[in-house]
Design a protein around this motif. Structure first.
Motif, PDB file in Angstrom:
ATOM      1  N   THR A 144       0.662  -1.208  -0.027  1.00  9.63           N
ATOM      2  CA  THR A 144      -0.071  -0.037  -0.202  1.00  9.63           C
ATOM      3  C   THR A 144       0.908   1.220  -0.003  1.00  9.63           C
ATOM      4  O   THR A 144       2.067   1.261   0.607  1.00  9.63           O
ATOM      5  CB  THR A 144      -0.861   0.021   1.211  1.00  9.63           C
ATOM      6  OG1 THR A 144      -0.214   0.109   2.313  1.00  9.63           O
ATOM      7  CG2 THR A 144      -1.945  -1.071   1.360  1.00  9.63           C
ATOM      8  N   ASP A 146       0.405   5.182   0.977  1.00 11.48           N
ATOM      9  CA  ASP A 146      -0.239   6.369   1.617  1.00 11.48           C
ATOM     10  C   ASP A 146       0.925   7.789   1.009  1.00 11.48           C
ATOM     11  O   ASP A 146       1.983   7.655   0.970  1.00 11.48           O
ATOM     12  CB  ASP A 146      -0.361   6.405   3.069  1.00 11.48           C
ATOM     13  CG  ASP A 146      -1.522   5.341   3.414  1.00 11.48           C
ATOM     14  OD1 ASP A 146      -2.186   4.804   2.406  1.00 11.48           O
ATOM     15  OD2 ASP A 146      -1.863   5.120   4.488  1.00 11.48           O
ATOM     16  N   GLU A 188      -3.033  -2.247  -4.760  1.00  9.37           N
ATOM     17  CA  GLU A 188      -4.187  -1.406  -5.134  1.00  9.37           C
ATOM     18  C   GLU A 188      -4.252  -1.223  -6.613  1.00  9.37           C
ATOM     19  O   GLU A 188      -3.130  -0.608  -7.118  1.00  9.37           O
ATOM     20  CB  GLU A 188      -4.272  -0.239  -4.118  1.00  9.37           C
ATOM     21  CG  GLU A 188      -5.407   0.363  -4.060  1.00  9.37           C
ATOM     22  CD  GLU A 188      -5.532   1.588  -3.033  1.00  9.37           C
ATOM     23  OE1 GLU A 188      -6.550   2.181  -3.004  1.00  9.37           O
ATOM     24  OE2 GLU A 188      -4.501   1.824  -2.471  1.00  9.37           O
ATOM     25  N   ASP A 206      -9.488  -5.670  -5.647  1.00  9.33           N
ATOM     26  CA  ASP A 206     -10.575  -4.687  -5.386  1.00  9.33           C
ATOM     27  C   ASP A 206     -10.407  -3.226  -4.664  1.00  9.33           C
ATOM     28  O   ASP A 206      -9.765  -3.641  -3.486  1.00  9.33           O
ATOM     29  CB  ASP A 206     -11.832  -5.466  -4.964  1.00  9.33           C
ATOM     30  CG  ASP A 206     -12.999  -4.423  -4.601  1.00  9.33           C
ATOM     31  OD1 ASP A 206     -13.073  -3.326  -5.268  1.00  9.33           O
ATOM     32  OD2 ASP A 206     -13.713  -4.896  -4.003  1.00  9.33           O
ATOM     33  N   ALA A 207     -10.385  -2.001  -5.355  1.00  7.64           N
ATOM     34  CA  ALA A 207      -9.884  -0.973  -4.605  1.00  7.64           C
ATOM     35  C   ALA A 207     -10.837  -0.946  -3.126  1.00  7.64           C
ATOM     36  O   ALA A 207     -10.168  -0.307  -2.153  1.00  7.64           O
ATOM     37  CB  ALA A 207     -10.200   0.316  -5.239  1.00  7.64           C
ATOM     38  N   GLY A 208     -11.919  -1.320  -3.156  1.00  7.46           N
ATOM     39  CA  GLY A 208     -12.859  -1.348  -1.641  1.00  7.46           C
ATOM     40  C   GLY A 208     -12.100  -1.871  -0.752  1.00  7.46           C
ATOM     41  O   GLY A 208     -12.277  -1.490   0.498  1.00  7.46           O
ATOM     42  N   GLU A 211      -9.867   0.603   0.962  1.00  8.46           N
ATOM     43  CA  GLU A 211     -10.619   1.485   1.847  1.00  8.46           C
ATOM     44  C   GLU A 211     -10.404   1.337   3.389  1.00  8.46           C
ATOM     45  O   GLU A 211     -10.341   0.265   3.818  1.00  8.46           O
ATOM     46  CB  GLU A 211     -12.052   1.747   1.455  1.00  8.46           C
ATOM     47  CG  GLU A 211     -12.293   2.063   0.190  1.00  8.46           C
ATOM     48  CD  GLU A 211     -11.951   3.352  -0.181  1.00  8.46           C
ATOM     49  OE1 GLU A 211     -11.987   4.322   0.941  1.00  8.46           O
ATOM     50  OE2 GLU A 211     -11.376   3.683  -1.208  1.00  8.46           O
ATOM     51  N   PRO A 212      -9.774   2.403   3.948  1.00  6.76           N
ATOM     52  CA  PRO A 212      -9.476   2.394   5.708  1.00  6.76           C
ATOM     53  C   PRO A 212     -10.826   1.942   6.382  1.00  6.76           C
ATOM     54  O   PRO A 212     -10.375   0.825   7.118  1.00  6.76           O
ATOM     55  CB  PRO A 212      -9.493   3.875   5.733  1.00  6.76           C
ATOM     56  CG  PRO A 212      -8.783   4.539   4.508  1.00  6.76           C
ATOM     57  CD  PRO A 212      -9.570   3.820   3.433  1.00  6.76           C
ATOM     58  N   ALA A 214     -13.165  -0.267   5.389  1.00  6.84           N
ATOM     59  CA  ALA A 214     -13.341  -1.733   5.134  1.00  6.84           C
ATOM     60  C   ALA A 214     -12.129  -2.557   5.629  1.00  6.84           C
ATOM     61  O   ALA A 214     -12.402  -3.659   6.101  1.00  6.84           O
ATOM     62  CB  ALA A 214     -13.576  -1.883   3.449  1.00  6.84           C
ATOM     63  N   ASP A 233      -1.800   3.674   9.176  1.00  7.49           N
ATOM     64  CA  ASP A 233      -3.076   3.416   8.432  1.00  7.49           C
ATOM     65  C   ASP A 233      -2.700   2.480   7.207  1.00  7.49           C
ATOM     66  O   ASP A 233      -3.328   1.670   6.458  1.00  7.49           O
ATOM     67  CB  ASP A 233      -3.767   4.692   7.796  1.00  7.49           C
ATOM     68  CG  ASP A 233      -4.679   5.301   8.818  1.00  7.49           C
ATOM     69  OD1 ASP A 233      -4.842   4.653   9.990  1.00  7.49           O
ATOM     70  OD2 ASP A 233      -5.026   6.598   8.468  1.00  7.49           O
ATOM     71  N   ARG A 237      -4.260  -0.916   5.957  1.00 13.05           N
ATOM     72  CA  ARG A 237      -5.095  -1.120   4.724  1.00 13.05           C
ATOM     73  C   ARG A 237      -4.302  -2.549   4.062  1.00 13.05           C
ATOM     74  O   ARG A 237      -4.944  -3.077   3.360  1.00 13.05           O
ATOM     75  CB  ARG A 237      -4.800   0.033   3.751  1.00 13.05           C
ATOM     76  CG  ARG A 237      -5.372   1.334   4.265  1.00 13.05           C
ATOM     77  CD  ARG A 237      -5.672   2.665   3.224  1.00 13.05           C
ATOM     78  NE  ARG A 237      -4.638   2.627   2.532  1.00 13.05           N
ATOM     79  CZ  ARG A 237      -4.256   2.564   1.175  1.00 13.05           C
ATOM     80  NH1 ARG A 237      -5.203   1.982   0.487  1.00 13.05           N
ATOM     81  NH2 ARG A 237      -3.323   2.977   0.591  1.00 13.05           N
TER      82      ARG A 237
END
Length: 863
Positions: A144, A146, A188, A206-208, A211-212, A214, A233, A237
């Motif tokens: 991930t 950020d 992602e 899946d991008a969903g 999501e933080p 989810a 975070d 994620r």
């Protein structure tokens, strides 16, 4: 997009025109458009159209066709019973595989049988023993990104091992990725994996799931609040998305992976960092060349573990050596106890040899994929725990005492399996012979009914022969017609009236009686119900064992660590390794040996090493093949072993833990990437200069080759000065730029080491002993001769070398006429070389004997 993936072109526009079965196939291809769909049809997994053409080519199977009212479709199939070997080939070809099974019984279904994807097989989510080629961890990574941090999660779906970390620099995460060498990286959508150096299959997901909210919810379902376990975070994620991906790969089964119950969050700086280059050049796990024994690596010579879990744990320890002195000392204390207690060590190792890989066993059990033999294997392993606890009862090490406490004997689980599962159960769990009949009263009644019925039938033949007078009469059974009484044609006149014809054969007839039919129905009802009941009971037992997965995994972890410590004790005791001192200033090794080379050579010359804050940078010179590279790697490997918690191959050693080991050793190029050997070398060098600290160990070998001599020397000298002045890392720098020996003499914390050679009658002999001071020659021409370069080329090389030296320096020339070797020539002549030797002598730390020997060597040089 690969034509084998997604909806086949021929089916794309037909929709409802397709037959119900092909409509199912089309829908699954559309839903799982990133995977090659294997579609069950009876006893085969079939593919159609472009997918069939691809699989037929890759798997070398026959391409056939299916024809119906809507057209003709290419088709290729593989047998379900042997599917895993074919799936492995598809994975090697770069495909993900979606396995669509029939989820209805064809005998109980009217019309087309429903099918659904029950698992998605990817390189990083393998759980099948047939696909897991080794006992090593098989990690899938999740990356991930950020705005201010990069996250990494790693999961071995086959064992439940789960790790997470994060860093502000993507290079740090790239180093961690190379450390764990995942088989697959989940990212992602929109995130590039290239900067993370992920040399594996990359799977956008899946991008969903990223999501933080989810991701946090997913983590919470496994481990509770993510804030209690994870520090950023980016980590949340990565962990949440990775768990979602692992669940997705189980498609069609219960979503939650109950056996994943431990999440280890770590900081990269908690361990010595060995990046991809260091792992390769030090040959920790793989040989860099194809020459010699491919298994001769540090892991290969150190792995005396007794079970698969221990071997996996040892690799993890070597991959992540410790930097905390207290943790290192705790491991060394345990290893030392094993070295002193020979009988206990042998007893423990013998017991551990019978231990199954219960990490993977409990994972299979929790996923509902284990058979009855797996449960018996688990029970057999747990039966060894009491013996191991007894073996450890007299040990003083805090580590071994803690491991003994972690060895839960799991009496309840052992008793359940022993009571329920037969000692030698059938492999198929649906066909009986799995559950002890005494375990369940109803099962015992059904099996007794079955036994009584079969006993009655066993007696029937004798009774009917006596009743009918037909001596050749036989009672038999087959799967199609059931039980029968067989009478030859010659005796048909003697058949009683209560016989009913069941089957006509060429030379005989088969009959049954009302009583036989009644007994047959009774036996079949009892047998069928008993088989079904055994299956139900087995599933209940398996679920009950799965509920204790956390306890089983704790025992597995203790067994693995115990195995590694005992193995390290075995290595130390049998190979003359010593316990290193941890702490102090720098690295001091007396009589150090290369742990791999000494196992492959008939003899090995030990060497000393001393690097500290006042003598941090050693320039190592000497002829080719004299042992410079071996010596440098030896120092690094002794350090790695010490920080792993192992004894080391040396007479004595004192190691101040280093934060990482950097290596620039050996030549390589990247043809596919358009990079020359020199460019690869400079890229690796740039990484070292950016990342090394005063707490690092740096190995540099022949920096500056691959370009002009002038450019190479300039780079080598600049690197020397920068590492010495700006970084201050403990450094071994091997070079044929003899001008660097003068640079070393000018730098306060630098010094010269060399490997000498003896020349007799044109032949060069290497004693492989490292000595203080600079080498006098490189003997390159002589090495060329020994390598088989034609004599005329060697002779011409000698002439050119002599001309270049102006006839004043024939040192190292086997054809020189002067009986005395010429003095070493450096930039400013022999006097400066002698002065450099004098300046580097540390008289204050020398013994009288060392001082006298040094003086004698200098006197010989002057004369």
């Amino acid at each position: 997009m690969d034509a084998a993936l997604g909806v086949p072109e021929k089916m794309a526009d037909r929709g409802e025109e397709l037959t119900p079965m092909l409509s199912q196939y089309r829908a699954l291809c559309e839903r799982y458009d990133d995977s090659l769909v294997l579609f069950q049809v009876g006893d085969f997994y079939e593919t159609f159209c472009e997918a069939a053409e691809a699989t037929a080519r890759l798997l070398e199977i026959t391409l056939t066709q299916r024809e119906d009212s809507t057209g003709t479709y290419p088709m290729a199939g593989i047998p379900i019973d042997n599917a895993e070997s074919y799936i492995e080939t598809l994975l090697d070809a770069g495909y993900r595989v979606a396995v669509a099974d029939q989820v209805q019984d064809p005998d109980e279904t009217t019309g087309v049988v429903d099918r659904a994807v029950t698992r998605i097989v990817t390189p990083g989510t393998l759980t099948e023993d047939e696909l897991l080629a080794t006992d090593d961890n098989n990690f899938v990574a999740c990356l991930t990104e950020d705005p201010d941090r990069f996250g990494l999660a790693l999961l071995d779906v086959s064992t439940g091992d789960f790790y997470a970390t994060s860093a502000r620099r993507e290079t740090t995460i790239a180093d961690e990725v190379s450390r764990f060498a995942p088989a697959e990286a989940v990212v992602e959508p929109g995130v590039e994996a290239d900067p993370f150096d992920a040399d594996c299959m990359v799977s956008p997901y899946d991008a969903g799931a990223f999501e933080p909210g989810a991701a946090a919810e997913t983590v919470a379902t496994y481990f509770g609040s993510p804030d209690a376990r994870l520090a950023a975070d980016a980590e949340v994620r990565a962990c949440g998305a990775l768990l979602a991906y692992a669940e997705y790969a189980r498609s069609g089964q219960d979503d939650r992976l109950d056996y994943i119950n431990h999440l280890t969050r770590y900081e990269p700086r908690e361990y010595m960092l060995l990046d991809r280059v260091a792992l390769s050049s030090l040959e920790l796990f793989e040989r860099r060349t194809v020459h010699g024994d491919a298994e001769v690596t540090l892991l290969g010579v150190l792995d005396e573990t007794s079970c698969a879990m221990g071997s996996r744990e040892l690799k993890d320890w070597l991959r992540r050596p410790l930097v905390d002195p207290d943790r290192i000392e705790a491991r060394l204390d345990a290893v030392e106890e094993w070295t002193r207690n020979v009988r206990e060590r042998e007893a423990a190792r013998e017991t551990l040899r019978d231990v199954y890989d219960i990490e993977r066993l409990i994972a299979r059990i929790s996923r509902g994929r284990a058979d009855a033999r797996d449960l018996r294997s688990l029970k057999d392993t747990l039966d060894a725990v009491p013996d191991l606890r007894e073996t450890l009862s007299g040990f003083d090490s805090e580590t071994l005492a803690a491991l003994r406490a972690d060895l839960d004997e799991l009496e309840d689980v052992r008793a359940l399996i022993d009571d329920a599962i037969r000692p030698d159960p059938a492999r198929e769990i649906t066909e009986g012979e799995v559950i002890n009949p005494e375990y369940d009263a109803e099962l015992a009644r059904l099996r007794e009914t079955e036994r009584e019925g079969k006993a009655w039938i066993d007696d029937l033949e004798a009774q009917e022969r006596e009743r009918t007078g037909i001596d050749s009469l036989k009672v038999g059974h087959n799967s199609v017609h059931g039980y029968y009484i067989e009478v030859t044609n010659a005796n048909l006149d003697s058949v009683p009236d209560d016989y009913t014809r069941r089957q006509t054969l060429k030379n005989s007839e088969r009959f049954y009686t009302p009583e036989l039919k009644e007994r047959e129905d009774e036996i079949l009802r009892a047998e069928s119900r008993a088989d079904d009941l055994e299956h139900e009971l087995f599933r209940e037992v398996r679920s009950a064992v799965a509920a204790e997965s956390e306890r089983v995994q704790a025992v597995a972890a203790a067994l693995a660590e115990l195995d590694v410590l005992a193995a390290l004790g075995e290595v130390a005791a049998t190979r003359d390794y010593v316990r290193p001192e941890i702490g102090g200033d720098g690295i001091e090794i007396e009589g150090g040996r290369h742990p791999v080379v000494e196992r492959t050579q008939q003899s090995f010359v030990p060497n000393d090493t001393r690097l500290d804050s006042e003598r941090s940078f050693a320039v190592v010179t000497g002829p080719n093949m004299s042992g410079k590279s071996t010596y440098m790697r030896q120092v690094a490997l002794v350090t790695v072993l010490a920080q792993t918690g192992s004894f080391v191959p040396a007479a004595s050693a004192r190691i101040e833990p280093v934060d990482r080991v950097f290596t620039r050793v050996g030549a390589s190029d990247d043809i596919a990437g358009g990079r020359s050997t020199f460019m690869v070398e400079m890229t690796e060098l740039a990484s070292i200069l950016r990342s090394a600290t005063a707490d690092s160990l740096v190995l540099l070998d022949e920096v500056g080759r691959g370009t002009s001599t002038t450019d190479g020397l300039a780079i080598a000298r600049a690197v020397t000065e920068h590492v010495h002045d700006e970084i201050g890392a403990l450094t071994l720098f091997a070079t044929h730029h003899h001008e660097l020996t003068e640079t070393a003499a000018e730098l306060p914390n630098a010094f010269n080491l060399h490997f000498a050679a003896d020349q007799t009658a044109g032949e060069v002999a290497f004693d492989h002993e490292v000595r203080r001071g600079a080498a006098t020659a490189s003997y390159g021409v002589q090495v060329a001769r020994e390598a088989g370069v034609p004599d005329e080329v060697v002779a011409r090389s000698t002439e050119l070398l002599d001309a270049d030296r102006g006839g004043t320096d024939r040192a190292g020339d086997p054809d020189a006429s002067s009986p005395e070797p010429a003095p070493e020539v450096v930039a400013d002549g022999p006097k400066d070389a002698l002065a450099a030797r004098l300046r580097e002598l540390d008289v204050a730390t020398m013994t009288p004997l060392e001082a006298m020997n040094a003086l004698a060597e200098l006197k010989d040089e002057v004369e």
